[in-house]
Design an enzyme around this catalytic site. Structure first.
Site, PDB file in Angstrom:
ATOM      1  N   LYS A 254      73.065  46.659  40.650  1.00  0.00           N
ATOM      2  CA  LYS A 254      71.611  46.475  39.970  1.00  0.00           C
ATOM      3  C   LYS A 254      70.766  47.530  39.667  1.00  0.00           C
ATOM      4  O   LYS A 254      70.539  48.428  40.453  1.00  0.00           O
ATOM      5  CB  LYS A 254      70.906  45.318  41.055  1.00  0.00           C
ATOM      6  CG  LYS A 254      69.544  45.223  40.769  1.00  0.00           C
ATOM      7  CD  LYS A 254      68.968  44.172  41.632  1.00  0.00           C
ATOM      8  CE  LYS A 254      67.247  44.046  41.299  1.00  0.00           C
ATOM      9  NZ  LYS A 254      66.603  43.343  42.349  1.00  0.00           N
ATOM     10  N   ASP A 259      60.402  46.911  39.243  1.00  0.00           N
ATOM     11  CA  ASP A 259      60.477  45.520  39.305  1.00  0.00           C
ATOM     12  C   ASP A 259      58.934  44.996  39.645  1.00  0.00           C
ATOM     13  O   ASP A 259      58.749  45.090  40.726  1.00  0.00           O
ATOM     14  CB  ASP A 259      61.533  44.788  40.516  1.00  0.00           C
ATOM     15  CG  ASP A 259      61.432  43.359  40.526  1.00  0.00           C
ATOM     16  OD1 ASP A 259      60.656  42.731  39.792  1.00  0.00           O
ATOM     17  OD2 ASP A 259      61.955  43.025  41.809  1.00  0.00           O
ATOM     18  N   LYS A 266      54.175  40.302  41.432  1.00  0.00           N
ATOM     19  CA  LYS A 266      54.427  41.019  43.212  1.00  0.00           C
ATOM     20  C   LYS A 266      53.027  41.255  43.431  1.00  0.00           C
ATOM     21  O   LYS A 266      52.033  41.671  42.331  1.00  0.00           O
ATOM     22  CB  LYS A 266      55.246  41.969  43.134  1.00  0.00           C
ATOM     23  CG  LYS A 266      56.564  41.736  43.322  1.00  0.00           C
ATOM     24  CD  LYS A 266      57.562  43.095  43.370  1.00  0.00           C
ATOM     25  CE  LYS A 266      59.066  42.387  43.366  1.00  0.00           C
ATOM     26  NZ  LYS A 266      59.566  41.670  44.480  1.00  0.00           N
ATOM     27  N   ASP A 277      64.379  49.666  42.935  1.00  0.00           N
ATOM     28  CA  ASP A 277      65.261  48.332  42.697  1.00  0.00           C
ATOM     29  C   ASP A 277      66.394  48.924  41.652  1.00  0.00           C
ATOM     30  O   ASP A 277      66.996  47.743  41.414  1.00  0.00           O
ATOM     31  CB  ASP A 277      64.406  47.447  41.931  1.00  0.00           C
ATOM     32  CG  ASP A 277      64.540  46.172  42.276  1.00  0.00           C
ATOM     33  OD1 ASP A 277      65.439  45.944  43.329  1.00  0.00           O
ATOM     34  OD2 ASP A 277      64.282  45.220  41.636  1.00  0.00           O
ATOM     35  N   ASP A 336      60.720  36.832  39.510  1.00  0.00           N
ATOM     36  CA  ASP A 336      60.868  37.839  40.343  1.00  0.00           C
ATOM     37  C   ASP A 336      62.303  37.761  40.819  1.00  0.00           C
ATOM     38  O   ASP A 336      62.685  38.790  41.536  1.00  0.00           O
ATOM     39  CB  ASP A 336      59.872  37.718  41.521  1.00  0.00           C
ATOM     40  CG  ASP A 336      59.495  39.116  42.264  1.00  0.00           C
ATOM     41  OD1 ASP A 336      60.349  40.223  41.770  1.00  0.00           O
ATOM     42  OD2 ASP A 336      59.143  39.006  43.315  1.00  0.00           O
ATOM     43  N   ARG A 340      69.467  38.666  40.204  1.00  0.00           N
ATOM     44  CA  ARG A 340      70.715  37.917  40.044  1.00  0.00           C
ATOM     45  C   ARG A 340      70.931  37.538  38.579  1.00  0.00           C
ATOM     46  O   ARG A 340      72.100  37.141  38.251  1.00  0.00           O
ATOM     47  CB  ARG A 340      70.532  36.610  40.967  1.00  0.00           C
ATOM     48  CG  ARG A 340      69.143  35.943  40.476  1.00  0.00           C
ATOM     49  CD  ARG A 340      68.771  34.883  41.887  1.00  0.00           C
ATOM     50  NE  ARG A 340      68.057  35.408  42.765  1.00  0.00           N
ATOM     51  CZ  ARG A 340      67.600  34.901  43.813  1.00  0.00           C
ATOM     52  NH1 ARG A 340      67.972  33.482  44.029  1.00  0.00           N
ATOM     53  NH2 ARG A 340      66.954  35.700  44.857  1.00  0.00           N
TER      54      ARG A 340
HETATM   55  N1  BES Z   1      63.569  43.491  44.349  1.00  0.00           N
HETATM   56  C1  BES Z   1      63.417  42.453  44.690  1.00  0.00           C
HETATM   57  C2  BES Z   1      63.927  42.383  46.355  1.00  0.00           C
HETATM   58  C3  BES Z   1      63.627  43.288  47.211  1.00  0.00           C
HETATM   59  C4  BES Z   1      61.947  43.001  47.797  1.00  0.00           C
HETATM   60  C5  BES Z   1      63.799  44.281  47.985  1.00  0.00           C
HETATM   61  C6  BES Z   1      61.266  43.770  48.774  1.00  0.00           C
HETATM   62  C7  BES Z   1      63.245  45.156  48.751  1.00  0.00           C
HETATM   63  C8  BES Z   1      62.360  44.988  49.260  1.00  0.00           C
HETATM   64  C9  BES Z   1      64.057  41.420  44.379  1.00  0.00           C
HETATM   65  O1  BES Z   1      64.125  41.229  42.831  1.00  0.00           O
HETATM   66  C10 BES Z   1      63.012  40.160  44.446  1.00  0.00           C
HETATM   67  O2  BES Z   1      61.849  40.236  44.079  1.00  0.00           O
HETATM   68  N2  BES Z   1      63.514  39.094  45.091  1.00  0.00           N
HETATM   69  C11 BES Z   1      62.528  38.086  45.565  1.00  0.00           C
HETATM   70  C12 BES Z   1      63.320  36.643  45.514  1.00  0.00           C
HETATM   71  C13 BES Z   1      62.647  35.554  45.523  1.00  0.00           C
HETATM   72  C14 BES Z   1      61.689  35.421  44.596  1.00  0.00           C
HETATM   73  C15 BES Z   1      63.470  34.307  45.562  1.00  0.00           C
HETATM   74  C16 BES Z   1      62.331  38.196  46.959  1.00  0.00           C
HETATM   75  O3  BES Z   1      63.026  38.659  47.729  1.00  0.00           O
HETATM   76  O4  BES Z   1      61.244  38.021  47.070  1.00  0.00           O
HETATM   77 ZN    ZN Z   2      64.446  43.108  42.055  1.00  0.00          ZN
HETATM   78 MN    MN Z   3      62.185  40.765  42.096  1.00  0.00          MN
END
Ligand code: BES
Ligand code: ZN
Ligand code: MN
Length: 520
Positions: A254, A259, A266, A277, A336, A340
């Site tokens: 990835k 992000d 966020k 990220d 967010d 995926r």
């Molecule tokens: N890059 C983030 C995941 C992440 C968050 C990694 C905090 C490390 C620390 C990912 O793109 C993300 O934002 N995932 C969301 C998914 C949700 C919207 C289903 C998450 O984990 O909040």
């Molecule tokens: Zn992310």
């Molecule tokens: Mn994200």
């Protein structure tokens, strides 16, 4: 930093002309060396007799200008049972004790510690002296230029030493790119780094831009990228260490260089950490740098979909439906959950290589951080054998992961009224629903694994910075896989590839490996 491995006694190491000498010793060896007469042993034993050396792994004894020892600084560290994990702990403690000391040349004496411990020691020296410099006005790089590693018998531990050196090379490249702020690590710059790396023998690189990605029909990847002014890149790295007929392992990383969350933005607190990220992408780059150095006899393809996730007038919106390269449609319920979306198209693309194994690496979910913290990465796989191989590689490399389930019931929440699936499930088991989403883009008979490295790719707080994980796990897995490929070869075919554990084969050698039957 250059490492050199030498067969020496402790008495000989004491005469090394180095700025600092670190001596590691397992408890058992310490007990057995009660009557040794070299200056370091005499000094340590006198401290033990005076109860001045505490029990416990990583406990230190330090001296300056000890008679009989050429190095100005001398540090003795207890390595507990001498295992790789305890050797690493001891080495990190010893390195921390040198913080601020002006050490340009370092001697490390590891005595009879084993192959795995020597690997761990090399990595701990690098970890304990790493310095980020890229965006400092007055860079303060690590001072250590040269490390002499003394052991009783270099021949016995050379493979661990060389794997350790290659892992350091890879880990440091991964750290470098993950640590760079997003304005110094755009998708374009990341692709240029890959092209630079691919100048090494056995490596090649191809970079696709927006128009090529559009032609491929990667609608999910494009949807994430469309909100940013930075154009996307799709990086295809190849390492050829075996005959072209050997099916490759494909790694997918990835590469979200920043992000923000997109329209589903966020919160401001700690958002800066979303520059990390692209940790999965960085680990793929690092693994290729390591492969170029240790040259195991197998083929590897690295795929990096890279873009920013930004809010803008052009950004993808919650509720938008996009068509992935696989043809499946996706309702983007939360912008967010972008990782995926870029990975699913890369996974579809990956299957054109008919991989013997397909492994994606991603800072995918905050839920994984909650579940496993910073100790183990989350591991998912549709194949027990692959899961076991990755878990064991992680154990061997001290780069741990833990398998989590993929029951179909976890995919319930991904159902959508307006597309083939949504991109998020409910609040529960977010680490698993993300993996279930990815699984929809992998053929059931394709051996696939997913590593969620959200908790392990970087550290927060005062020690904020990339860890370079899981380069150690990936390299160990690939080296092990090369050994398995070699074992699959018909016995009568003479192999020109060196046994894989004996890394650092001569240039060109590994590439002449004979044809191997494809797995499966
Ligand atoms: N890059 C983030 C995941 C992440 C968050 C990694 C905090 C490390 C620390 C990912 O793109 C993300 O934002 N995932 C969301 C998914 C949700 C919207 C289903 C998450 O984990 O909040
Ligand atoms: Zn992310
Ligand atoms: Mn994200």
């Amino acid at each position: 930093m250059n490492f050199e491995l030498k067969s020496v006694s402790l008495a000989q190491a004491a005469e090394w002309e180095v700025d600092a000498l670190l001596v590691l010793c397992a408890d058992e060896v310490l007990a057995a060396s009660r009557h040794a007469q070299d200056p370091v042993s005499v000094w340590v034993q006198s401290a033990i007799a005076a109860k001045d050396l505490e029990e416990g792994t990583g406990k230190l004894l330090q001296a300056y200008g000890l008679p009989g020892v050429t190095a100005r600084r001398l540090v003795f560290a207890r390595a507990g049972d001498g295992s790789a994990a305890q050797s690493r702990k001891a080495m990190l403690a010893a390195m921390a004790s040198l913080k601020g000391a002006k050490v340009k040349s370092l001697g490390v004496y590891a005595g009879s510690l084993g192959v795995a411990s020597v690997n761990a020691l090399v990595q701990a020296v690098a970890e304990g002296s790493y310095a980020y410099t890229a965006t400092k006005s007055v860079p303060q790089p690590r001072l250590i230029r040269r490390v002499d590693l003394g052991v009783t018998d270099a021949g016995v531990v050379r493979s661990g030493f060389e794997l350790g050196c290659a892992t350091v090379r890879g880990t440091e490249l991964a750290k470098e790119w993950a640590n760079r702020p997003a304005n110094h690590a755009t998708p374009k710059l990341l692709a240029e780094a890959a092209q630079q790396l691919a100048k090494k023998p056995h490596l090649s690189c191809e970079v696709l831009g927006p128009s090529e990605v559009e032609k491929l029909g990667m609608g999910a990847f494009l949807a994430v990228a469309q909100g940013s002014d930075q154009p996307l890149r799709f990086i295809v790295l190849k390492y050829q260490g075996a005959s072209k007929s050997v099916a490759p392992v494909v790694l997918v990383g990835k590469g979200i260089t920043f992000d923000t969350g997109g329209i589903s933005i966020k919160p401001a607190a700690e958002m800066d950490e979303m520059k990390f990220d692209m940790g999965g992408a960085a680990s793929v780059l690092g693994t290729f740098a390591a492969l170029a150095e240790c040259r195991p006899a197998l083929n590897v393809v690295g795929l990096i979909p890279s873009c920013e996730n930004m809010p803008s007038g052009r950004a993808v919106k919650p509720g938008d439906v996009v068509t992935s390269m696989s043809g499946q449609t996706i309702e983007v319920l939360n912008t967010d959950a972008e990782g995926r979306l870029i990975l699913c198209d890369a996974l579809t693309y990956a299957q054109r290589f008919e991989p013997r194994a397909l492994v994606d690496i991603a800072t995918l979910t905050g839920a994984c951080v909650i579940a496993l913290g910073g100790v183990r990465a989350g591991l998912f796989s549709n194949q027990d054998e692959l899961a076991q191989q990755l878990q064991e590689a992680g154990n061997a490399a001290l780069d741990l992961c833990w398998r989590l389930p993929l029951d179909d019931d976890y995919a319930e929440g991904l159902k959508s009224n307006f597309a083939d699936m949504g991109n998020v499930g409910g609040r529960q088991a977010g680490v698993v629903t993300a993996a279930k989403f990815l699984q929809k883009f992998v053929q059931p008979e394709q051996a696939w694994a997913h590593l969620d490295i959200a908790g392990v790719a970087w550290k927060s707080g005062a020690a904020k910075g990339a860890t370079g994980r899981p380069v150690g796990l990936l390299l160990q897995y690939l080296v092990d896989e090369a050994a398995r490929i070699a074992a699959e070869l018909p016995a009568r075919v003479e192999t020109t590839a060196k046994p894989v554990k004996a890394v650092k084969a001569k240039a060109g050698r590994a590439a002449k490996a004979p044809k191997a039957a494809k797995k499966g």
